[in-house]
Design a protein around this motif. Sequence first.
Motif, PDB file in Angstrom:
ATOM      1  N   GLY A 133       0.818  -1.218   0.000  1.00 23.28           N
ATOM      2  CA  GLY A 133       0.000   0.000   0.000  1.00 23.28           C
ATOM      3  C   GLY A 133       0.847   1.260   0.000  1.00 23.28           C
ATOM      4  N   GLU A 134       1.908   1.266   0.798  1.00 24.99           N
ATOM      5  CA  GLU A 134       2.814   2.421   0.828  1.00 24.99           C
ATOM      6  C   GLU A 134       3.523   2.588  -0.518  1.00 24.99           C
ATOM      7  OE1 GLU A 134       3.231   4.787   3.180  1.00 24.99           O
ATOM      8  OE2 GLU A 134       1.592   3.846   4.266  1.00 24.99           O
ATOM      9  N   TYR A 135       3.952   1.470  -1.083  1.00 29.40           N
ATOM     10  CA  TYR A 135       4.594   1.537  -2.393  1.00 29.40           C
ATOM     11  C   TYR A 135       3.629   2.102  -3.447  1.00 29.40           C
ATOM     12  CZ  TYR A 135       6.194   0.425  -6.961  1.00 29.40           C
ATOM     13  OH  TYR A 135       6.525   0.559  -8.286  1.00 29.40           O
ATOM     14  N   LEU A 136       2.393   1.595  -3.474  1.00 27.72           N
ATOM     15  CA  LEU A 136       1.420   2.071  -4.466  1.00 27.72           C
ATOM     16  C   LEU A 136       1.115   3.559  -4.298  1.00 27.72           C
ATOM     17  CD1 LEU A 136      -1.082  -0.916  -4.673  1.00 27.72           C
ATOM     18  CD2 LEU A 136       0.575  -0.179  -6.406  1.00 27.72           C
ATOM     19  N   THR A 137       1.099   4.028  -3.064  1.00 35.22           N
ATOM     20  CA  THR A 137       0.883   5.450  -2.820  1.00 35.22           C
ATOM     21  C   THR A 137       1.992   6.275  -3.467  1.00 35.22           C
ATOM     22  OG1 THR A 137      -0.271   4.981  -0.743  1.00 35.22           O
ATOM     23  CG2 THR A 137       0.608   7.201  -1.018  1.00 35.22           C
ATOM     24  N   THR A 138       3.224   5.888  -3.240  1.00 33.35           N
ATOM     25  CA  THR A 138       4.360   6.606  -3.820  1.00 33.35           C
ATOM     26  C   THR A 138       4.359   6.502  -5.341  1.00 33.35           C
ATOM     27  OG1 THR A 138       5.674   6.223  -1.838  1.00 33.35           O
ATOM     28  CG2 THR A 138       6.882   6.746  -3.859  1.00 33.35           C
ATOM     29  N   SER A 139       4.151   5.317  -5.854  1.00 33.45           N
ATOM     30  CA  SER A 139       4.158   5.100  -7.303  1.00 33.45           C
ATOM     31  C   SER A 139       3.063   5.920  -7.989  1.00 33.45           C
ATOM     32  CB  SER A 139       3.968   3.605  -7.599  1.00 33.45           C
ATOM     33  OG  SER A 139       3.841   3.378  -8.980  1.00 33.45           O
ATOM     34  N   THR A 140       1.880   5.955  -7.390  1.00 34.44           N
ATOM     35  CA  THR A 140       0.769   6.695  -7.979  1.00 34.44           C
ATOM     36  C   THR A 140       1.042   8.196  -7.944  1.00 34.44           C
ATOM     37  OG1 THR A 140      -0.744   4.927  -7.336  1.00 34.44           O
ATOM     38  CG2 THR A 140      -1.741   7.050  -7.888  1.00 34.44           C
ATOM     39  N   LYS A 141       1.598   8.691  -6.857  1.00 39.44           N
ATOM     40  CA  LYS A 141       1.968  10.113  -6.796  1.00 39.44           C
ATOM     41  C   LYS A 141       3.005  10.455  -7.856  1.00 39.44           C
ATOM     42  CE  LYS A 141       0.914  11.139  -1.973  1.00 39.44           C
ATOM     43  NZ  LYS A 141       1.438  11.635  -0.696  1.00 39.44           N
ATOM     44  N   ASP A 142       3.956   9.553  -8.076  1.00 41.91           N
ATOM     45  CA  ASP A 142       4.972   9.778  -9.114  1.00 41.91           C
ATOM     46  C   ASP A 142       4.329   9.836 -10.497  1.00 41.91           C
ATOM     47  OD1 ASP A 142       6.920   9.799  -7.146  1.00 41.91           O
ATOM     48  OD2 ASP A 142       7.653   7.770  -7.585  1.00 41.91           O
ATOM     49  N   ARG A 143       3.365   8.947 -10.750  1.00 41.42           N
ATOM     50  CA  ARG A 143       2.671   8.970 -12.052  1.00 41.42           C
ATOM     51  C   ARG A 143       1.853  10.246 -12.211  1.00 41.42           C
ATOM     52  NH1 ARG A 143       1.737   3.352 -11.265  1.00 41.42           N
ATOM     53  NH2 ARG A 143      -0.412   3.743 -10.663  1.00 41.42           N
ATOM     54  N   PHE A 144       1.239  10.689 -11.135  1.00 40.21           N
ATOM     55  CA  PHE A 144       0.498  11.956 -11.164  1.00 40.21           C
ATOM     56  C   PHE A 144       1.423  13.086 -11.604  1.00 40.21           C
ATOM     57  CE2 PHE A 144      -3.617  11.283  -9.020  1.00 40.21           C
ATOM     58  CZ  PHE A 144      -4.332  12.326  -9.582  1.00 40.21           C
ATOM     59  N   ALA A 145       2.589  13.162 -10.979  1.00 47.62           N
ATOM     60  CA  ALA A 145       3.541  14.233 -11.292  1.00 47.62           C
ATOM     61  C   ALA A 145       3.999  14.158 -12.746  1.00 47.62           C
ATOM     62  CB  ALA A 145       4.736  14.168 -10.347  1.00 47.62           C
TER      63      ALA A 145
ATOM     64  N   ILE B 110       1.111  10.466 -16.321  1.00 49.29           N
ATOM     65  CA  ILE B 110       0.953   9.220 -17.068  1.00 49.29           C
ATOM     66  C   ILE B 110       0.094   8.238 -16.291  1.00 49.29           C
ATOM     67  CG2 ILE B 110       3.124   9.418 -18.348  1.00 49.29           C
ATOM     68  CD1 ILE B 110       4.347   7.420 -16.353  1.00 49.29           C
ATOM     69  N   GLY B 111      -0.538   7.349 -17.015  1.00 50.96           N
ATOM     70  CA  GLY B 111      -1.352   6.315 -16.403  1.00 50.96           C
ATOM     71  C   GLY B 111      -0.541   5.078 -16.099  1.00 50.96           C
ATOM     72  N   PRO B 112      -1.148   4.118 -15.412  1.00 52.80           N
ATOM     73  CA  PRO B 112      -0.452   2.873 -15.089  1.00 52.80           C
ATOM     74  C   PRO B 112       0.027   2.122 -16.332  1.00 52.80           C
ATOM     75  CG  PRO B 112      -2.479   3.034 -13.834  1.00 52.80           C
ATOM     76  CD  PRO B 112      -2.482   4.163 -14.827  1.00 52.80           C
ATOM     77  N   ASP B 113      -0.638   2.357 -17.464  1.00 53.89           N
ATOM     78  CA  ASP B 113      -0.232   1.696 -18.704  1.00 53.89           C
ATOM     79  C   ASP B 113       0.950   2.384 -19.374  1.00 53.89           C
ATOM     80  OD1 ASP B 113      -1.399   4.010 -19.671  1.00 53.89           O
ATOM     81  OD2 ASP B 113      -2.957   2.976 -20.826  1.00 53.89           O
ATOM     82  N   GLY B 114       1.429   3.510 -18.794  1.00 52.99           N
ATOM     83  CA  GLY B 114       2.562   4.230 -19.347  1.00 52.99           C
ATOM     84  C   GLY B 114       2.200   5.301 -20.359  1.00 52.99           C
ATOM     85  N   ASN B 115       0.916   5.393 -20.707  1.00 56.45           N
ATOM     86  CA  ASN B 115       0.482   6.403 -21.675  1.00 56.45           C
ATOM     87  C   ASN B 115       0.311   7.754 -20.998  1.00 56.45           C
ATOM     88  OD1 ASN B 115       0.375   4.634 -23.895  1.00 56.45           O
ATOM     89  ND2 ASN B 115      -1.663   3.939 -23.306  1.00 56.45           N
ATOM     90  N   ALA B 116       0.758   8.793 -21.701  1.00 56.60           N
ATOM     91  CA  ALA B 116       0.613  10.160 -21.180  1.00 56.60           C
ATOM     92  C   ALA B 116      -0.866  10.550 -21.172  1.00 56.60           C
ATOM     93  CB  ALA B 116       1.407  11.133 -22.047  1.00 56.60           C
ATOM     94  N   TRP B 117      -1.244  11.318 -20.147  1.00 52.58           N
ATOM     95  CA  TRP B 117      -2.608  11.838 -20.085  1.00 52.58           C
ATOM     96  C   TRP B 117      -2.799  12.912 -21.154  1.00 52.58           C
ATOM     97  CZ3 TRP B 117      -2.414  13.102 -14.182  1.00 52.58           C
ATOM     98  CH2 TRP B 117      -2.517  11.930 -13.447  1.00 52.58           C
ATOM     99  N   ASP B 118      -4.050  13.088 -21.582  1.00 51.94           N
ATOM    100  CA  ASP B 118      -4.380  14.199 -22.467  1.00 51.94           C
ATOM    101  C   ASP B 118      -4.055  15.504 -21.763  1.00 51.94           C
ATOM    102  OD1 ASP B 118      -5.344  12.364 -24.281  1.00 51.94           O
ATOM    103  OD2 ASP B 118      -7.455  12.849 -23.958  1.00 51.94           O
ATOM    104  N   GLN B 119      -3.611  16.475 -22.536  1.00 53.85           N
ATOM    105  CA  GLN B 119      -3.321  17.800 -21.989  1.00 53.85           C
ATOM    106  C   GLN B 119      -4.620  18.457 -21.525  1.00 53.85           C
ATOM    107  OE1 GLN B 119      -0.182  19.180 -21.587  1.00 53.85           O
ATOM    108  NE2 GLN B 119       0.414  17.098 -22.111  1.00 53.85           N
ATOM    109  N   ASN B 120      -4.514  19.345 -20.556  1.00 49.34           N
ATOM    110  CA  ASN B 120      -5.675  20.112 -20.121  1.00 49.34           C
ATOM    111  C   ASN B 120      -6.064  21.088 -21.221  1.00 49.34           C
ATOM    112  OD1 ASN B 120      -4.062  19.798 -17.156  1.00 49.34           O
ATOM    113  ND2 ASN B 120      -6.218  19.291 -17.230  1.00 49.34           N
TER     114      ASN B 120
END
Length: 151
Positions: free
Chosen positions: A33-45, A48-58
Amino acid sequence: MITVEFNDREVLDALQSLHQRMNDLTPVLQDIGEYLTTSTKDRFAAGIGPDGNAWDQNSDVTLERKRGTKPLIGETHRLSNELSYLIGNKELTFGSPLEYAAVQQFGADQGDFGHGSPWGDIPARPFIGISDDDQVEILDIINSYLASAIT
């Protein structure tokens, strides 16, 4: 009938330790759970999504309303910081308690929540999930947990 008795204290202690660890998965699930929290925050920054694809721009409208900042991302924005996990009955549930997390994850069409809300279509920007790197790290966490039972 032949009876074989194995009485190696070190092996028996290791098996007992392994048995105890398998009955209480709380420590390993907490580490995951701690690892997933850190990993998800890193993806947010990284946007990108878990699949590695970049999010659409705002959209320009969103950026204008948010005065050029990245909505939902950063120290002062709740969604990228309010991630949580719950451990119960040998399982881990990970996500966000915020109502608008589903819009980030799945997207929304203009008017889905009543007149003018959201003010435009919002593309899905998935943030919850397990990436390939996450899978490797989770397996490492589990293997370390099991190995520590027999060392």
